[in-house]
Design an enzyme around this catalytic site. Structure first.
Site, mmCIF file in Angstrom:
data_model
loop_
_atom_site.group_PDB
_atom_site.id
_atom_site.type_symbol
_atom_site.label_atom_id
_atom_site.label_comp_id
_atom_site.label_asym_id
_atom_site.label_seq_id
_atom_site.Cartn_x
_atom_site.Cartn_y
_atom_site.Cartn_z
ATOM 1 N N SER A 665 0.817 -1.216 0.000
ATOM 2 C CA SER A 665 0.000 0.000 0.000
ATOM 3 C C SER A 665 0.847 1.260 0.000
ATOM 4 O O SER A 665 0.336 2.354 -0.210
ATOM 5 C CB SER A 665 -0.937 -0.007 1.211
ATOM 6 O OG SER A 665 -0.169 0.047 2.407
ATOM 7 N N LYS A 708 -5.672 5.091 8.238
ATOM 8 C CA LYS A 708 -4.460 5.772 7.739
ATOM 9 C C LYS A 708 -4.701 7.278 7.684
ATOM 10 O O LYS A 708 -3.845 8.071 8.108
ATOM 11 C CB LYS A 708 -4.106 5.238 6.358
ATOM 12 C CG LYS A 708 -3.493 3.835 6.401
ATOM 13 C CD LYS A 708 -3.325 3.252 5.008
ATOM 14 C CE LYS A 708 -2.667 1.887 5.102
ATOM 15 N NZ LYS A 708 -2.631 1.191 3.805
#
Lengths: 821, 247
Positions: A665, A708
């Protein structure tokens, strides 16, 4: 969230979190309901459970797989219970004594509800006979017959012996009794035995006469004594016959009365015949019961004789007793502790005189017995962790019988004789509940599993929000309050829970079916409502509960934020830097996930075309991370300076990361850092980036996007939001947004931004403020574009390398020193 | 076992274990019920030993298979019988918690039991006839000055053995008054199934004949009458265990 998404532009606050319209809930009743029992969005699983519940084949047992907390146990129990209610009640089973082979108790099947009456009837038989048999044997009729027999045989015995004695006396002889038997001897005048000296003193003729008489009498004695054992045997037989006749009358009368209630049960008739024969044969048990007029505090007539050890042989061990009402339905059993003994039953022992003994009365039923004819639900983790339990269950299912074994027997530890009870036929549907991991492991490693468990009911983790789903979901939540007897949920509270359900699903278009988690939130909210003296559970109670749950688990997150705030972890949230970017990662500790920014840096110089992943070099990078690195290397190699060899040496690292790194990611962030270093264009440190990249430069979705974003937001918020700070996310992750209110509010207040992007070119443009650039008709990138600068740099490296000769002697020397701006 | 000379003694005697079995339980019962001490005796008859020494001596056990006998074999047999007799006494006495002793004596049976008897002692002579298991408890005494306690004792025995009780009283002469108080008589009549009063003949023949015909399970007799009859004649006539009550 409707309409085409425009990338490269900050999202509106409404796009960051699902806010439900109260209309989706439909008309709500104030009354508490039991609600939909966790079946929302589980049509596939429901069909599977229904099939397994109804199909008659014995090997179509069920495995309910899914994650814990998603209502599997409740759903399967409720569905099976519904089906069980439509089935007929199962038979009763009892164990009784096998008089011919006591170590092999006999199992008898009875109509439902007849086991306990049978047991009571046998107890009554024993009690009745304990009173009747002594009375029969004390009756004048018996006593006189017995006396007559004894007199008759006694007379026969005695007469012959007395005749012998008298004849001997008449001949001047005496029959002496000695330890070795009878001895014939001559006597003197006064009847005393003749001594040897006295005999020797007699004339020879007299001696001869004595000898002859002794010989004759000796012979007569032998004949008399020979007959004694025969007569005694005949005497015993006569008494036995008399006793048997009396016992038969007593037993027959009592048994006839008892068996009249069970004539329609064919399986019992052989047992009754055996009981009757044994009672007659062992009638003396009832004569030696030690009763008397003063036996105990209660009158003899009410003494519970059946409890005495000598009468245990006639007791009935009830294994399963079901209701007599045939509409009561089949059994449904959940065994929470499926040890071997709890599952298949056990044979208990007791200590007597230092030895372990057992009998048929000490057989105890297990869960399989109780569930026989119906359903049993077992947690597969509990089952597999109990020694021999899984093996025993499979064996019972394969053989169609319940065989009672113990761990000691399986390990051959028992030297004591145990029982071999008749196995009881098994007609059962087993439902195992467990995580997917167990299902697939069993499928892979246990060949019996696929033969015995042919139906899988796979529970979904979430459900799309469409049609009536929100309303059904609200009903499910209302059902929780009904079952747990909680305060009712106010509409806003329901809407908060729906929003939270999207958060749990990690998807704005779905609702999580984690009923367990939602139930925890509702119950804690109910407690908070009570503390605040609310009559209903309000939205603030729900939000408070959610915040409190997060807060209780957030110590690791706070430590991370503290480290960043105190500059122990170096993260920039403003300014510009070349070859440096804020990437985002997510950490999971227990069931709590949180995000945090991580600095990625890149250094470049000419080299042999190698991109060094420092994490991988020191074995801190997992395979997925390495894959991402190789992909971005592929992107670089196939996009730029195609007419020259790749002459780049680059190194990438997650700064201050000392634990393992995996996943791809951050591959987009890594590529941006590299492009920044190559192009010598600084990246705005107000931004953080997350996203996976493919070899075409397309940005792919990642997981944990909410955590996040919130991780970077919290860092920026702690330092003071500038309004410029933003998180770049893959456009395909917009549908996963379910951000907390603090982030949504900041976006609404234009103090923070979430910017979706779809390609590397788009992203690098936002991060550097410089266009990425497209190749023109001549095939070249615009000179001042990012791509143009990257390509120019790579071509320079190639020329430099060429000018230095053979590539083989080049080493990874220190990177070219460019000062940080 | 310590034997107290002041306690009532119940002396049980037999010439072999088989005869002893006919009286062990009743002996222990008597010791328990009278709080007396049990003295068990095995009489090793001199006649048996001397007859065993004869070359032609043979013994025949129940079953009819006779075989020769030697003194050594007889000695071993007496040892075995003594061990079995003593074991049976020990077990029965333990159940009833009575004091007991056991000894072997050489001599004659039954007179060999008449040693050091005191008033109140009971002597039980073991005698078993194969097959006799029925019969009443027969009590025999002189009607003059009879001791009702003998009848009471016999009644206890009869109850224990679950047998009927028959009391036979002798008048020494037709003219002699029956010095039995009404109270004693009614007690006897209450205890006994039968009560018979007969006139004694000079030689007691009729009494013995009555005893022989009666086929009793046990005979209880006063010491005086037993002395007059002769215990060996009594046993020969009764052919069952006998208890002599010394008063």
């Amino acid at each position: 969230m409707s309409g085409k998404l425009i990338t490269g532009v900050p999202l509106a606050a409404e796009q960051l979190c699902v806010v439900f319209d109260p209309k989706v809930l439909g008309v709500r009743s104030e009354a508490k309901t039991s609600g939909v029992q966790g079946l929302l969005g589980q049509d596939r699983a429901f069909e599977a459970i229904s099939l397994s519940a109804k199909i008659p084949y014995s090997d179509f047992n069920l495995f309910v797989l899914g994650r814990p907390g998603y209502g599997r146990h409740t759903a399967v129990h409720d569905l099976l219970a519904k089906e069980a209610a439509n089935r007929t009640v199962a038979s009763d089973w009892v164990y009784v004594n096998n008089f011919d082979a006591p170590h092999k108790p006999t199992a008898i099947e009875l109509p439902a509800g007849m086991a306990i009456p049978l047991r009571a009837a046998m107890q009554a038989v024993v009690d009745d006979l304990a009173n009747d048999i002594p009375a029969y044997f004390e009756a004048d009729d018996y006593q006189s017959k017995r006396r007559a027999i004894e007199q008759d045989y006694g007379e026969k015995h005695e007469q012959s012996f007395n005749d012998l004695m008298d004849n001997a006396k008449a001949k001047g002889l005496v029959v002496l009794r000695t330890p070795m038997g009878f001895m014939v001897a001559a006597t003197t005048q006064d009847g005393k035995p003749l001594t040897p000296d006295q005999y020797d003193a007699l004339p020879e003729a007299e001696q001869k006469d004595i000898d002859e008489k002794v010989a004759v009498t000796q012979k007569e004695l032998e004949n008399v004594l020979k007959e004694i054992p025969k007569r005694e045997k005949a005497h015993r037989r006569a008494l036995e016959e008399l006793n048997s006749g009396v016992a038969t009358r007593a037993v027959a009368d009592t048994m006839a009365e008892m068996t009249a209630d069970f004539t329609e049960i064919e399986a019992l008739q052989p047992y009754f015949v055996a009981v009757k024969a044994d009672l007659i044969e062992n009638a003396e048990l009832f004569l030696t019961n030690g009763t008397g007029a003063h036996a105990g505090a209660f009158p003899v007539e009410t003494t519970k004789f059946y409890q005495r050890p000598q009468f245990q042989r006639y007791s009935v061990n009830v294994m399963i007793c079901n209701p007599t009402d045939h509409n009561a339905g089949a059994a449904i059993v959940t065994e929470d502790l499926p040890t071997l003994g709890n599952l298949v039953g056990r044979v208990e022992h007791k200590s007597e005189m230092g030895a372990l003994v057992t009998d048929f009365t000490m057989i105890k039923p297990g869960a399989l017995h109780r569930a026989n004819g119906g359903y049993i639900i077992l947690d597969v983790r509990n089952l597999l962790t109990e020694p021999f339990a899984w093996d025993a269950l499979k064996r019972c299912l394969k053989t169609g019988q319940i065989s009672i074994t113990s761990v000691e027997q399986r390990l051959s530890l028992f030297a004591t004789t145990s029982l071999e009870p008749d196995p009881i036929p098994l007609n059962l549907r087993v439902a195992l509940v467990g995580e997917r991991m167990f299902y697939y492991l069993l499928m892979e490693l246990d060949p019996d599993f696929t033969d015995l468990f042919k139906v899988q009911a796979d529970f979904n983790d979430d459900v799309f929000i469409d049609g009536d789903t929100p309303k059904q979901f609200a009903d499910l939540l209302t059902g929780i309050t009904g079952r747990e007897n909680l305060r009712p949920l106010q509409t806003d509270a329901l809407l908060s829970l729906l929003t939270e359900a999207t958060r749990l699903a990690d998807d704005a278009e779905k609702l999580s079916l984690n009923v367990g988690k939602l139930s925890d939130i509702v119950r804690e909210a109910d407690f908070r409502a009570g503390t605040a003296e609310h009559k209903e559970i309000l939205a603030e109670d729900i939000d408070g509960a959610i915040a409190a749950i997060e807060d209780r688990a957030s110590r690791p997150r706070e430590r991370t934020q503290e480290a960043i705030a105190r500059n122990m972890l170096l993260i920039d949230t403003d300014g510009k830097e070349t070859g440096q970017i804020n990437a985002l990662s997510v950490l999971q500790i227990g069931d709590f996930m949180f995000g945090r920014p991580s600095r990625i840096t890149a250094r470049v110089r000419m080299g042999k075309g190698r991109v060094v992943d420092i994490e991988r070099e020191v074995e801190l990078g997992g395979p997925l991370h390495s894959k991402g690195m190789l992909i971005l290397s592929g992107y670089l190699s196939t996009l730029y300076a195609l007419d020259v060899p790749m002459s780049l040496w680059a190194s990438l690292v997650f700064e201050q990361s000392y634990g393992g790194v995996d996943g791809d990611s951050a591959s987009a962030a890594e590529l941006f850092t590299l492009l920044s270093a190559l192009s010598d264009c600084p990246i705005d440190q107000s931004f953080a980036v997350t996203g996976s990249v493919n070899q075409h430069g397309e940005v792919q979705p990642i997981g944990g996007v909410n955590q996040k974003i919130e991780g970077f937001f919290d860092v920026c918020a702690a330092r003071g939001l500038t309004g410029r700070q933003a998180v770049l996310i893959p456009d395909t992750n917009v549908k996963n947004l379910a951000l907390r209110r603090r982030v949504v509010q900041a976006v609404k207040d234009r103090k923070f931004n979430i910017i979706p992007f779809s390609t590397i070119n788009e992203g690098i443009g936002i991060l550097t403020g410089v266009e990425a650039g497209e190749r023109g008709k001549g095939g070249a990138f615009p000179e001042n574009s990012i791509n143009g600068k990257v390509e120019a740099r790579l071509q320079l490296f190639a020329r430099q390398l060429k000018s230095f000769g053979s590539h083989k002697n080049n080493d990874n020397s220190a990177p070219g020193g460019r000062k940080k701006k | 076992m310590t034997f107290s000379s002041k306690s009532r003694r119940i002396v049980i005697g037999a010439t072999c274990y088989a005869d002893a079995t006919s009286v062990i339980e009743i002996g222990c019962f008597l010791a328990q019920s009278t709080k007396g001490e049990l003295q068990a005796v095995l009489i090793e008859e001199d006649a048996v030993y001397s007859l065993s020494a004869q070359p032609s001596a043979r013994v025949t056990p129940v079953g009819g298979l006779s075989r020769p006998v030697t003194p050594e074999a007889m000695i071993d047999a007496f040892k075995r019988d003594a061990a079995a007799y003593e074991k049976a006494i020990r077990e029965s006495a333990a159940k009833r918690a009575i004091r007991w002793s056991f000894e072997k004596r050489r001599g004659e049976f039954p007179i060999g039991l008449n040693h050091d008897l005191a008033t109140g002692d009971l002597i039980v002579f073991g005698y078993q006839v194969p097959g006799r298991s029925v019969g009443e408890i027969l009590v025999v005494d002189y009607a003059d000055d009879m001791d009702v306690s003998l009848v009471e004792l016999a009644s206890n025995v009869a109850r224990e053995m679950r047998r009927p009780l028959h009391v036979v009283l002798l008048r020494k002469s037709p003219e002699a008054a029956i010095k039995v108080s009404e109270h004693s008589r009614s007690r006897m009549e209450g205890l006994a199934t039968n009560l018979t009063i007969i006139d004694q003949q000079d030689n007691l023949t009729e009494l013995l004949e009555a005893i022989r015909r009666g086929r009793s399970a046990m005979v209880m007799i006063s010491a005086e009458l037993a002395r007059d009859i002769g215990i060996d004649r009594l046993l020969d006539a009764a052919r069952c265990p006998a208890i002599v009550y010394t008063g």
